[in-house]
Design a protein around this motif. Structure first.
Motif, PDB file in Angstrom:
ATOM      1  N   HIS A  23      -4.859  -7.594  -0.300  1.00  0.00           N
ATOM      2  CA  HIS A  23      -4.721  -6.399  -1.145  1.00  0.00           C
ATOM      3  C   HIS A  23      -4.778  -6.797  -2.606  1.00  0.00           C
ATOM      4  O   HIS A  23      -4.258  -7.847  -3.007  1.00  0.00           O
ATOM      5  CB  HIS A  23      -3.388  -5.701  -0.867  1.00  0.00           C
TER       6      HIS A  23
ATOM      7  N   ASP B 202       0.483   4.178  -2.818  1.00  0.00           N
ATOM      8  CA  ASP B 202       0.319   5.591  -2.470  1.00  0.00           C
ATOM      9  C   ASP B 202       1.390   6.450  -3.139  1.00  0.00           C
ATOM     10  O   ASP B 202       1.111   7.570  -3.599  1.00  0.00           O
ATOM     11  CB  ASP B 202       0.384   5.771  -0.950  1.00  0.00           C
TER      12      ASP B 202
ATOM     13  N   GLY C 196       0.806  -1.214   0.000  1.00  0.00           N
ATOM     14  CA  GLY C 196       0.000   0.000   0.000  1.00  0.00           C
ATOM     15  C   GLY C 196       0.838   1.263   0.000  1.00  0.00           C
ATOM     16  O   GLY C 196       0.440   2.285  -0.581  1.00  0.00           O
TER      17      GLY C 196
ATOM     18  N   GLU D  70      -7.931  -2.616  -0.559  1.00  0.00           N
ATOM     19  CA  GLU D  70      -7.773  -3.644   0.453  1.00  0.00           C
ATOM     20  C   GLU D  70      -8.828  -4.723   0.241  1.00  0.00           C
ATOM     21  O   GLU D  70      -9.885  -4.470  -0.347  1.00  0.00           O
ATOM     22  CB  GLU D  70      -7.913  -3.035   1.849  1.00  0.00           C
TER      23      GLU D  70
END
Length: 223
Positions: A88, A63, A59, A82
């Motif tokens: 994920h 990002d 993650g 998620e």
């Protein structure tokens, strides 16, 4: 692929196995596996689904890709979400491995020489952002491993550009050992609903690592 990006599928209600089945029912096929995730490719051959049963680090990379959208050294992320139980899913452009010469100067290197090139402003920006993120996560993220910039993490896009993938990681062996040795404390750090399928990540497909599963299952009660 577009049907999934624009659809109203409630991805967080599905676990990794259900997502994989959904994609395979529509013709996606297994492309490969890493330590944490399995990759499926769509019928066009140009979009990859990265599916992890438990994901402590990716993650942060997603990002970063969104924050630096347009940076030519990063892959295009079409969708990221998620999944139920701490998994994920990411749908992204397909990248292909470079043919590194096993006898060449990059063989076995711990960092790609490209990373040391100061002439590219996009690369300088990416390097600074990654180093800042690494420094922050070393202080905040349990079992943080750091930056992983091996030559094979620079892959080729359809336009022949090199792009960086999976540059951030959590130290898996330390994380598994923590779950095995003191599971109540592990649950305090990562609640059970966030690691329900920890023992179903891709690395446990490997025979030498799968040998650790009985002890981990006994200590944690996880499937």
């Amino acid at each position: 692929m577009s049907e999934f990006v624009s659809s109203h599928i409630d991805w967080p209600s599905l676990n990794h196995a259900e997502v994989r089945q959904l994609l395979e029912d529509r013709g996606w096929r297994l492309l490969g596996s890493g330590d944490w995730a399995r990759a499926l490719v769509d019928n066009s051959g140009e979009v990859v689904a990265r599916i992890s049963a438990f994901e402590p680090a990716y993650g942060y990379f997603v990002d970063l890709c969104r924050r630096l959208a347009g940076n030519p050294w990063l892959p295009r992320i079409h969708l990221a979400t998620e999944l139920e139980g701490g998994g994920h899913l990411a749908l992204m452009e397909r990248l292909r491995p470079r043919d590194l010469d096993p006898e060449g100067p990059d063989a076995g290197a711990s960092i790609d020489p490209l990373w040391c090139d100061p002439s590219d402003p996009y690369l300088r920006k990416l390097k600074q952002e990654l180093e800042n993120l690494d420094a922050m996560n070393r202080a905040e993220v349990p079992w943080w491993g750091g930056l992983d910039l091996k030559p094979d993490h620079f892959m080729i896009a359809a336009d022949a550009r090199l792009k960086l993938v999976d540059p951030l990681y959590v130290a898996g062996e330390q994380l598994y050992a923590a779950a095995r040795d003191n599971y109540p404390e592990f649950c305090r750090i990562i609640p059970p609903e966030r690691h329900r399928y920890l023992l179903q990540i891709a690395i446990f497909d490997q025979p030498d690592v799968a040998a650790d599963l009985p002890a981990l299952r006994q200590a944690t009660g996880l499937p």
